[in-house]
Structures are given as structure tokens and as C-alpha cells.
Write an enzyme that holds these catalytic residues in place. Structure first.
Site, mmCIF file in Angstrom:
data_model
loop_
_atom_site.group_PDB
_atom_site.id
_atom_site.type_symbol
_atom_site.label_atom_id
_atom_site.label_comp_id
_atom_site.label_asym_id
_atom_site.label_seq_id
_atom_site.Cartn_x
_atom_site.Cartn_y
_atom_site.Cartn_z
ATOM 1 N N HIS A 103 0.482 -3.134 -0.114
ATOM 2 C CA HIS A 103 0.308 -2.410 1.161
ATOM 3 C C HIS A 103 1.578 -1.631 1.501
ATOM 4 C CE1 HIS A 103 -3.608 -4.081 2.520
ATOM 5 N NE2 HIS A 103 -3.255 -5.130 1.792
ATOM 6 N N ASP B 72 -0.717 -10.153 1.234
ATOM 7 C CA ASP B 72 -2.155 -10.065 0.921
ATOM 8 C C ASP B 72 -2.437 -8.969 -0.111
ATOM 9 O OD1 ASP B 72 -1.230 -8.302 2.981
ATOM 10 O OD2 ASP B 72 -3.307 -7.731 3.381
ATOM 11 N N GLU B 73 -3.528 -9.137 -0.795
ATOM 12 C CA GLU B 73 -4.165 -8.072 -1.588
ATOM 13 C C GLU B 73 -3.207 -7.311 -2.514
ATOM 14 O OE1 GLU B 73 -7.816 -6.971 1.411
ATOM 15 O OE2 GLU B 73 -5.892 -6.062 1.851
ATOM 16 N N THR B 74 -2.398 -8.057 -3.250
ATOM 17 C CA THR B 74 -1.521 -7.402 -4.221
ATOM 18 C C THR B 74 -2.199 -7.501 -5.586
ATOM 19 O OG1 THR B 74 0.296 -8.190 -2.864
ATOM 20 C CG2 THR B 74 0.877 -7.226 -4.968
ATOM 21 N N PHE B 75 -3.279 -6.757 -5.729
ATOM 22 C CA PHE B 75 -4.161 -6.957 -6.881
ATOM 23 C C PHE B 75 -3.518 -6.569 -8.207
ATOM 24 C CE2 PHE B 75 -7.596 -5.945 -3.557
ATOM 25 C CZ PHE B 75 -7.652 -7.270 -3.149
#
Ligand code: TNX
Length: 597
Positions: free
Chosen positions: A312, A375-378
Site C-alpha cells: 500500500h 495488510d495485503e502485501t501479496f
């Protein structure tokens, strides 16, 4: 002779008062009609109190208590038109409103009720309940001190009697929460910004109250859309009204960086210049941020700043491309997808950057917490991600703050005192439960109950729906003490309702999404579980519609709430055209992006 005349005069006045009391209509609000529901309510219908035009707020000569008294007077003045002076003494308390810190109040001596077993078992906010009997007035000083201790760090006792109102607490925060209760007990027109003709009657009796959980919060995403300082202050007001005590600011994301950092000036000038849909964005100066913090402190709200790492971070990378993998500056991003950006965890310059940012943000933040996102560190492999989080946890510890992260940081090693913010949708999460066993505490934000960016219903004009539709009943219908399998209530620090703003572009839209769900979350976080009752909550909540309308606050007239008719109508959500470049909230791709890992 003179004595007899005096006595006759006294008698006449007493008779007139008694007749007046018999003729006077009862207080329009019932003592129990408070959101969040108080721990203990003892109505005393013969003891209603009507605020006289010469009412005085009296307060212990303590600066923080005095400030609460000033805020009480300030909220009474506009609608009543009364001068409401504040006096620095609690001597001669009859006829007005008296705020007292600690042992000087009145308490009964022994608890009459078992502690609320559903709540956490220990800690200053969870000691056994105090007693509020109608006969509680006038005990010994020792009983008073014991009662004040039982109120804990945020509790209060409110006594409304026909000769005056007394508010007692061990702390200024407790007094402040008591003032919010007092405000709700006055007629709804107290919210009017201009004078109203009204009998300002409060219902007689006693309330003894304190929170179930110490952390009660909401999050505002100021990154996807930027919100002016004034808008944020107004959100603080909404929190304070419902005894929420933490405002989490999601300050950074792909679409914008919203806090100036002296050591990295391009974060503000470049990173701050974008937002979802291509608008101008914006960035808080250190002075702006400190203004928000100060405003919140006065309202006993702790600001929790979030710098979302390592993902992000597209806005940060547009400003400092050397931190991007391969060192290539990405284009600015104004869409709503997630998970594509990250700071290069293999580059030492990343950690120098993180340290610069967190050191400055910590320096502007009086509260104990720094939120590092996570979050969401793909695109970062799990082991690399875990080492990154461990290093950043260490950087936070060096600032003297306690680290908070989204629950994705659970697999990283434990750090002293760390807090995970859980945003899953399934109560069965063994990784989070294991982190709790290792000592992490949890803030619960279950996306399918507490995400206030979800739409209420299929026809809600804005919002996501990836975690489902969240009407008021759904927002209310869960128990933080038992929600997560294998996580005991003692590991739950509290509850937070996040408002992500991909589709929320104005203050009116923020309010529309917050209200009336925010009070539901507040009740879960504050009230003892034994008070939990949807139909009673719905009825208590209904009375807040006219309050919001009179105060000019936008809210959703949720059909399941029996709102009273409003003569002048309620403020409506202005219809906003969504910028063409922004995918609509129903875009399946957008919404499946966010399914929690
Ligand atoms: C998931 S919850 C996100 C955010 C989105 C949100 C939309 C979380 C930690 N990450 O990036 O804005 O869903 O509901």
C-alpha cells in the site's frame, strides 16, 4: 413574628414547588435511554431535575476536570441560551451541575451484583461493579474512595436529584464520558445551535457506568480520499458522543500520502498530490496533525496513526522511487485495486526511510500506539515479509511506542505488547489465536460486521460489498468477547470500526456510513454483555435521529430503526456523481480484491 412570617413564606414556597412538580410533565428522555447502554441504571422518577436559567457548572479545581466542565457548559449554552458559568468549587452544590473527581462523590458501600463474567476479568476498567441504589447518598469518605476506584480509568457516576446533578469519576476521562450521558438525557433540542424554548428536564435517578473494553475506536481512511482537518475534528466529535476513545487514522496508501515528514519532504508534495478518482488529494502538515491530536486529547480520544508498510505504498514510491523494487518510479495510482505495491525489503534504504517516518510521526503523537499496517502485501514472499515486519516492530519499539498491525503480521515474531487488528470474516483463525497465545492482544474489526465502508443494503448509493451488506442489526449482532475461536476475552483489547474511503468522498458521506452503525459498535465495546438486546437497542437508537438532524449531521435512515417523525425532515445524503475513472462499488474485481487472507 418575623420568624413565623419566614416559616410561612417557606411553607408557601414548598407548596408551590410541590404543586409545580405534580403539574410538571416528566422528563422526555428516560434514564435508561442512553447509547451505549450504561452498566447500571436506577431511575428515581420523583427526582427529575430542571435546569434553571441561572444554572452553574461547579467543578473540582483540577485543570483537566475544569476543561470537562467548560465543555459541558459549552454544549448547554447554544440551545438553552443560558449563560452557564463555570465555578472552580464544589462547595454549595445545590441547584446546578457538579463535577467531582474521585473520593468526594457518593457511593454505597458494597457491590450488589456479580462482575460481568463476559468481560475481561482483570484491569482497572474491569473491577467489580459499583452499586447505585437510590439510597446511596451520603456514605462515609472511605466508601466514596472505594466507589471511585471501582469506576476505574473511564467510569463515572451520575446522580440526578431534584435539587441538582452530580457527576463523579476517578478521572477527567470518566467525567467526560458522564457528560456524554448527561447530554443524551436532555431533550433532543439540546443539540440545536440556536436558542430553543424548552423545559430542560433530566430524568431523576442514578447511573453507574464504565466500559467493558479499554480500546473502543473507529478508523478513517484519509488516504484514498483526503479529508480536511475540520472533517476529521467532526469525526472525533461523533466518536466522543458514543464514548469511543480511539481514532485510527489510515494516513498512507497507494493513492496518497497524508502526513508531512521533514526528513522526506517529497512525501507531502508528490505523495500527497493524488487520490482515488484523480482529485487533488492533500497532506496534513505537522501542525495540522497536532491540531487533530490536541482536539482529540481534549475529548479523551487517542489518535492512532497508521503508516501502512511494506505494501500500500505506491504514493511513497512515486516520491522516492529508489525504494521501489528495481528502483523504478511507478506512475501515480488513482484506482481502487490493492496488493501491487511494496517497499523493497532487500534494500537497507527502506529501513532508514521507515525509521525517519516513524520517528517523526511518533514525536507528534502523544498516544502510546503506532500502527504499521502490514495488510495485503501479496507480492512479497511470506518469509521475507515476516523478517521485514520484525525489523519494523523493532523500529517502533525504538520510538517508545507500542506496535499495532493488521492481523497479517501475526506470523512475524512476537514483540513486547504488540497488538493485532483482526479484520477477518471467519472466527476460526488459528494463526491469530496462536499470536494471542504468544502474548499479542487483539483489536477486533470483523469485516462482515464492523467495516463501515460496506453498504447497508443493495440500494445503498456508495460503499463496498465484498464482506457482505451490513445493516444496523448485523453491525450489532456479534460478541467481541467470544468472536474469535481460541482467543479469550482477556486477550481482546477492544473493538474498532474502520471506514475505508475508496467510495466515500465527502463529510456527508462519511457521516452517512458511520451513522447509525457507529453507535452499535460503541455499544458492543462499552456495555456489559448482559445489556445486549437488539430490540431495546433499536428503540434507544431511534431517539438519536432527531438529535443528529437538529445538529445538522447526516445519517442513514435505516429502515429497521423506528425513527420518530421529524417535522423538518432529516438532512439527506447529497447525491454524488462518481468520477468516471473510479470503478463502481459493484465491480466484482474490485471487491474480490479485498477478501482477507
Ligand atoms: C481491505 S482491511 C483493505 C483496505 C481496503 C478495504 C476495503 C485492510 C487491512 N485492507 O485496503 O480499503 O479492504 O474494504
Amino acid at each position: 413574628m418575623a420568624g413565623r412570617q419566614l416559616a410561612a413564606g417557606e411553607l408557601a414556597r414548598a407548596a408551590a414547588r410541590a404543586a409545580g412538580d405534580r403539574l410538571a410533565p416528566p422528563a422526555p428522555v428516560r434514564l435508561g435511554d442512553v447509547v451505549p447502554a450504561p452498566e447500571r441504571v436506577e431511575p428515581h422518577p420523583a427526582a427529575d431535575f430542571t435546569l434553571p436559567a441561572d444554572a452553574v457548572v461547579r467543578v473540582d479545581p483540577d485543570p483537566a476536570a475544569r476543561d470537562v466542565a467548560e465543555q459541558l457548559a459549552a454544549l448547554l449554552r447554544p440551545a438553552t441560551g443560558y449563560p452557564v458559568p463555570v465555578a472552580d468549587t464544589v462547595a454549595d452544590p445545590a441547584g446546578g451541575l457538579t463535577l467531582t473527581l474521585s473520593g468526594a462523590g457518593y457511593y454505597a458501600t458494597a457491590p450488589t451484583d456479580a462482575p460481568d463474567t463476559a468481560g475481561p476479568a482483570t484491569g482497572p476498567d474491569t473491577a467489580g461493579p459499583a452499586t447505585a441504589g437510590p439510597t446511596a447518598a451520603g456514605p462515609t469518605a472511605e466508601a466514596g474512595a472505594a466507589g471511585a476506584a471501582a469506576l476505574g480509568a473511564e467510569g463515572y457516576r451520575l446522580d440526578v436529584r431534584s435539587d441538582g446533578v452530580r457527576l463523579t469519576a476517578a478521572t477527567p476521562a470518566g467525567l467526560f464520558h458522564g457528560v456524554q450521558t448527561l447530554r443524551q438525557l436532555l431533550p433532543a433540542t439540546i443539540e440545536s445551535p440556536t436558542p430553543v424554548t424548552e423545559r430542560w428536564t433530566l430524568p431523576g435517578g442514578t447511573i453507574v457506568d464504565r466500559p467493558r473494553f479499554p480500546y473502543r475506536g473507529a478508523m478513517l481512511d484519509v488516504a484514498r480520499h483526503f479529508f480536511a482537518v475540520a472533517d476529521v475534528l467532526r469525526v472525533v466529535d461523533h466518536l466522543a458522543r458514543y464514548k469511543l476513545n480511539h481514532l485510527h487514522l489510515h494516513l498512507t496508501d497507494d493513492q496518497g500520502w497524508r502526513i508531512a515528514v521533514d526528513a522526506r519532504p517529497r512525501l507531502a508534495t508528490v505523495g500527497g498530490a493524488t487520490e482515488v478518482g484523480g482529485g487533488p488529494g492533500g497532506c496534513y502538515t505537522a501542525a495540522d496533525y497536532r491540531r487533530i491530536v490536541r482536539y482529540a486529547v481534549r475529548r479523551h480520544v487517542t489518535v492512532v496513526p497508521e503508516i501502512d508498510l511494506p505494501g500500500h505504498t505506491n504514493a511513497a514510491l512515486t516520491a522516492y522511487p529508489e525504494l521501489a523494487p528495481e528502483g523504478v518510479a511507478p506512475p501515480p495510482y488513482t484506482g481502487t485495486a490493492v496488493g501491487f505495491s511494496y517497499l523493497d525489503p532487500a534494500d537497507e534504504r527502506t529501513y532508514a526511510f521507515v525509521a525517519d517516518v516513524l520517528r517523526e510521526v511518533a514525536a507528534h503523537t502523544p498516544g502510546p500506539y503506532l500502527h504499521i499496517g502490514g495488510d495485503e502485501t501479496f507480492k512479497v514472499p511470506p518469509d521475507v515479509y515476516a523478517r521485514f515486519v520484525e525489523r519494523v516492530q523493532g523500529i517502533v519499539a525504538d520510538t517508545g511506542k507500542t506496535v499495532v498491525g493488521w492481523h497479517q503480521i501475526a506470523p512475524a515474531g512476537h514483540a513486547e505488547g504488540r497488538i493485532l487488528q483482526w479484520w477477518g470474516t471467519q472466527g476460526n483463525d488459528p494463526v491469530a489465536a496462536e499470536a494471542a497465545r504468544r502474548g499479542a492482544r487483539l483489536i477486533l474489526s470483523p469485516a462482515n460486521h464492523a467495516y463501515l465502508d460496506m453498504r447497508y443494503a443493495p440500494d445503498t448509493p456508495i460503499g463496498h460489498d465484498w464482506a457482505g451488506l451490513i445493516d444496523v442489526a448485523r453491525a450489532y449482532d456479534w460478541d467481541p468477547g467470544t468472536h474469535l475461536d481460541g482467543v479469550p476475552a482477556e486477550a481482546v483489547l477492544g473493538v474498532e470500526a474502520p471506514l475505508w474511503t475508496e467510495f466515500v468522498t465527502s463529510l456527508a458521506e462519511v457521516e452517512f456510513m458511520l451513522l447509525p452503525r457507529l453507535p452499535a459498535v460503541a455499544e458492543l465495546a462499552w456495555s456489559p454483555r448482559r445489556t445486549h438486546d437488539w430490540s431495546a437497542f433499536r428503540d434507544r437508537l431511534a431517539g438519536h435521529g432527531p438529535r443528529w438532524s437538529i445538529a445538522g449531521i447526516t445519517f442513514h435512515r435505516a429502515p429497521e430503526i423506528p425513527w420518530p417523525a421529524e417535522p423538518h425532515g432529516a438532512p439527506r445524503l447529497p447525491t454524488q456523481a462518481r468520477p468516471d475513472s473510479t470503478p463502481g462499488p459493484t465491480t466484482a474485481q474490485t471487491d474480490t480484491n479485498h477478501a482477507p487472507a
